[in-house]
Design a protein around this motif. Structure first.
Motif, PDB file in Angstrom:
ATOM      1  N   ASP A 153       0.863  -1.179   0.000  1.00 19.24           N
ATOM      2  CA  ASP A 153       0.000   0.000   0.000  1.00 19.24           C
ATOM      3  C   ASP A 153       0.901   1.230   0.000  1.00 19.24           C
ATOM      4  N   PRO A 154       1.575   1.493  -1.145  1.00 18.23           N
ATOM      5  CA  PRO A 154       2.668   2.468  -1.166  1.00 18.23           C
ATOM      6  C   PRO A 154       2.281   3.903  -0.857  1.00 18.23           C
ATOM      7  N   THR A 155       1.009   4.273  -1.001  1.00 15.25           N
ATOM      8  CA  THR A 155       0.618   5.658  -0.701  1.00 15.25           C
ATOM      9  C   THR A 155       0.095   5.819   0.723  1.00 15.25           C
ATOM     10  N   ALA A 209      -2.233   1.560   8.402  1.00 18.25           N
ATOM     11  CA  ALA A 209      -3.610   1.921   8.096  1.00 18.25           C
ATOM     12  C   ALA A 209      -3.743   2.128   6.587  1.00 18.25           C
ATOM     13  N   GLY A 210      -4.850   1.662   6.015  1.00 17.51           N
ATOM     14  CA  GLY A 210      -5.023   1.710   4.580  1.00 17.51           C
ATOM     15  C   GLY A 210      -5.059   3.132   4.030  1.00 17.51           C
ATOM     16  N   SER A 211      -4.590   3.291   2.789  1.00 14.51           N
ATOM     17  CA  SER A 211      -4.615   4.592   2.137  1.00 14.51           C
ATOM     18  C   SER A 211      -6.013   4.964   1.661  1.00 14.51           C
ATOM     19  N   SER A 212      -6.930   4.000   1.643  1.00 17.54           N
ATOM     20  CA  SER A 212      -8.323   4.257   1.274  1.00 17.54           C
ATOM     21  C   SER A 212      -9.200   3.300   2.072  1.00 17.54           C
ATOM     22  N   HIS A 213     -10.493   3.614   2.121  1.00 18.64           N
ATOM     23  CA  HIS A 213     -11.414   2.796   2.897  1.00 18.64           C
ATOM     24  C   HIS A 213     -11.952   1.636   2.049  1.00 18.64           C
TER      25      HIS A 213
END
Length: 387
Positions: free
Chosen positions: A76-78, A381-385
């Motif tokens: 999850d690079p961003t 924590a994820g970069s998006s939901h």
């Protein structure tokens, strides 16, 4: 000149987990120096098998905490480069000394890479900046289950599912996409007998100290047509500071959700929060491959927004006992031995799992009979939901 070992991905087969639908063993890859092609192979395998047990290139090879954190960030690079639960010191201050379900015993940050956490039981080596004489305590079901096993039962070789969950802290943070567990020391000795103790009589043999997995797509596949239609159109509302709100609540004996005894903290007793801290997610999460998984964190759930069909009127269910009953009714059919992937680990293994497609659960064991355990855990924590 020796021939390079080609990477292999082999599905794990075991008669007791005959229908779990997840798990593969990966060999011939050095996680500390992944090429782009090797990472693509690993990523594709992750979304297909959801749990990868990556064997070290040689018996003495170990990932450093820095290398492990770089690996998890690559998925999850961003994403912001911090642990998915945030800074543990800030978290402790935020809750002003009050216990939460995320404040587990013996899970300190590793000094040279604080985003990687040390999970273990018993005496630990003074490496990576850790202090001499560090002794950790495992997370025990006796701290959470309403009716725990006795000490005598534990020493006789019985154990429980501790707490089935998804790695997530909520409060504006999206759940991690991937979690990694690096096994540096694993318990030795005989298998344990894990009991459901929920009236079903179910039990299974497991390696001491394993982390087990339950496929969200399997949960979805076992629902009735009416249940599928409902979960396809319904959502879950997660409480503000959910693990503080539910900290006093006790768990079921099979580790799947909580019993309702009126022990939830009222909203006015929680630390400050705002509307943006209340997250609402669909019950079904879709992966990159388009596969749908029933992903509901039963411990943190607060309300349900239920629609029995796309055109039905939305019903708000805010009675916590009814919320838990509905979620349990949907998840419980999948909690069977043949659907649970509970692999044994060997020292040096790095377990990579797709957190947004699975539930997972730790198990405990007696230190006296099986010896210490050391694992490094990392996620962001994820970069998006989830969608």
């Amino acid at each position: 000149m020796p021939t390079a070992t080609l990477p292999t991905v082999t599905p794990v087969e075991h008669p007791e987990w005959s229908e779990c639908g997840v798990g593969a063993e990966v060999q011939g890859i050095d996680l500390a120096s992944l090429s782009d092609d090797e990472f693509k192979l690993l990523e594709d395998a992750l979304y297909k098998y959801k749990v990868l047990i990556v064997k070290p290139p040689s018996s003495g090879d170990r990932l450093s905490p820095v290398e492990q954190f770089d690996l998890v960030c690559r998925f999850d690079p961003t994403a912001k480069r911090e642990h998915g639960h945030g800074d543990p010191k800030q978290s402790a201050a935020e809750f002003k000394g009050k216990k939460t379900l995320l404040e587990k015993p013996g899970i300190p940050p590793i000094p040279i890479q604080p985003e990687v956490r040390l999970i273990g039981h018993g005496p630990q080596e003074a490496r990576w900046g850790l202090e001499e004489g560090l002794v950790l305590s495992q997370v025990s079901h006796t701290m959470w289950h309403k009716d725990p096993l006795s000490a005598e039962e534990m020493l006789a070789g019985f154990t429980r599912w501790n707490r089935w969950h998804i790695d997530a802290s909520f409060m504006k943070r999206a759940p991690p996409i991937v979690t990694t567990l690096h096994a540096l020391k694993v318990p030795q000795g005989s298998e344990l007998t894990l009991r459901w103790d929920d009236g079903s009589g179910k039990e299974m043999k497991i390696q001491a100290g394993t982390t087990a997995f339950l496929d969200g797509a399997k949960i979805y596949s076992l629902l009735s047509p009416e249940q599928k239609l409902m979960v396809e159109n319904s959502k879950v509302v997660y409480a503000p500071h959910p693990f503080r709100k539910h900290a006093a609540c006790r768990g079921r004996s099979n580790g799947l959700g909580q019993v309702s005894e009126g022990l939830e903290a009222p909203l006015e007793d929680l630390p400050p929060w705002e509307d943006a801290d209340v997250l609402t997610y669909p019950m079904l999460w879709t992966s990159k491959t388009g596969e749908k998984a029933f992903q509901v964190h039963s411990i943190a759930a607060w309300k349900l927004l239920v629609k029995t069909s796309p055109d039905a009127e939305e019903q708000v269910i805010d009675d916590i006992e009814e919320v838990r009953r509905i979620i349990y009714e949907l998840q419980r059919p999948a909690l069977e031995p043949k659907f649970i992937f509970a692999p044994p680990y060997t020292e040096g293994d790095c377990v990579i799992f797709y957190n947004r497609g699975l539930m997972h659960c730790a198990t405990e064991y007696p230190l006296k009979t099986h010896g210490p355990r050391t694992m490094h855990q990392a996620h962001v924590a994820g970069s998006s939901h989830p969608v």
